[in-house]
Write a protein that holds these residues in place. Structure first.
Motif, short mmCIF file in Angstrom:
data_model
loop_
_atom_site.label_atom_id
_atom_site.label_comp_id
_atom_site.label_asym_id
_atom_site.label_seq_id
_atom_site.Cartn_x
_atom_site.Cartn_y
_atom_site.Cartn_z
N ILE A 243 10.18 13.14 18.61
CA ILE A 243 11.56 13.60 18.55
C ILE A 243 12.23 12.24 18.44
N PHE B 279 18.08 17.58 10.25
CA PHE B 279 16.76 17.43 10.83
C PHE B 279 15.81 16.89 9.85
N LEU C 18 14.62 22.89 18.52
CA LEU C 18 13.82 22.05 18.87
C LEU C 18 12.66 22.55 19.91
N ARG D 286 12.22 15.20 8.34
CA ARG D 286 10.82 15.20 8.73
C ARG D 286 10.01 14.44 7.55
N VAL E 19 10.31 14.72 14.34
CA VAL E 19 11.53 15.34 13.56
C VAL E 19 12.54 13.91 14.07
N GLU F 183 8.79 21.98 20.28
CA GLU F 183 8.57 20.74 20.02
C GLU F 183 8.64 19.76 21.05
#
Length: 182
Positions: free
Chosen positions: A113, A177, A36, A179, A143, A39
């Motif tokens: 997140i 993960f 990550l 998305r 995410v 991000e």
């Protein structure tokens, strides 16, 4: 349990007493945050089943602008509150003590997140991901990081407009993960 990166690197967090709690192992946490890394800065973070708050606080240490924490356990909220105070991050942290669905229904805005690390014996993470997608709480490039003893099912993700972008396995722990579908 400690912060592994950012401005609070090396700071030890207050932990739970006893064996009933399952914190994310440092090896897993380090790998997740490496994935990550690009991000986190400036991100708005939701740590829905937060426990001690270690995941959301790691994001704050690494430059996230805001973290919303939720746990229905009074013990978890007490440990989390102590950790926020210990790090001096009260201005950028919001703490809620609600059932996860009640928390999700009260949230406003989008999150970059989202951490879902629910108790393994319940299917709360799947229901939470479905509700996050349904309510539009995930930012366009956001995410969801889902930790459990099995990976998130791709067919379930697709049914609620998400895709499984990556899955990592660490011993008995899987980190999926999720998305938005492209």
């Amino acid at each position: 349990m400690r912060i592994i990166g950012g401005k609070h690197r090396g700071r030890v967090l207050t932990e739970f007493k006893g064996e009933a709690i399952r914190p994310t192992a440092d090896r897993v946490k380090e790998s997740v945050f490496n994935i990550l890394s690009r991000e986190i800065a400036g991100a708005r973070v939701l740590d829905l089943f937060c426990g001690s708050g270690a995941l959301g606080l790691e994001c704050i240490s690494r430059g996230s602008k805001e973290a919303v924490f939720n746990d229905c356990s009074k013990d978890s909220v007490a440990v989390l509150t102590a950790n926020i105070k210990k790090l001096g991050e009260g201005e950028v942290c919001t703490v809620r003590a609600l059932d996860y669905l009640a928390c999700l229904s009260a949230l406003q805005g989008k999150f970059d997140i989202v951490f879902l690390d629910p108790p393994y014996r319940f299917d709360y993470g799947v229901k939470a991901a479905e509700e996050i997608a349904r309510r539009g709480l995930l930012a366009e490039d956001g995410v969801i990081v889902y930790e459990r003893d099995k990976p998130f099912e791709e067919s379930v993700a697709e049914s609620c407009g998400l895709r499984v972008a990556d899955v990592r396995k660490y011993g008995k722990t899987y980190v999926s993960f999720l998305r938005k579908l492209l």
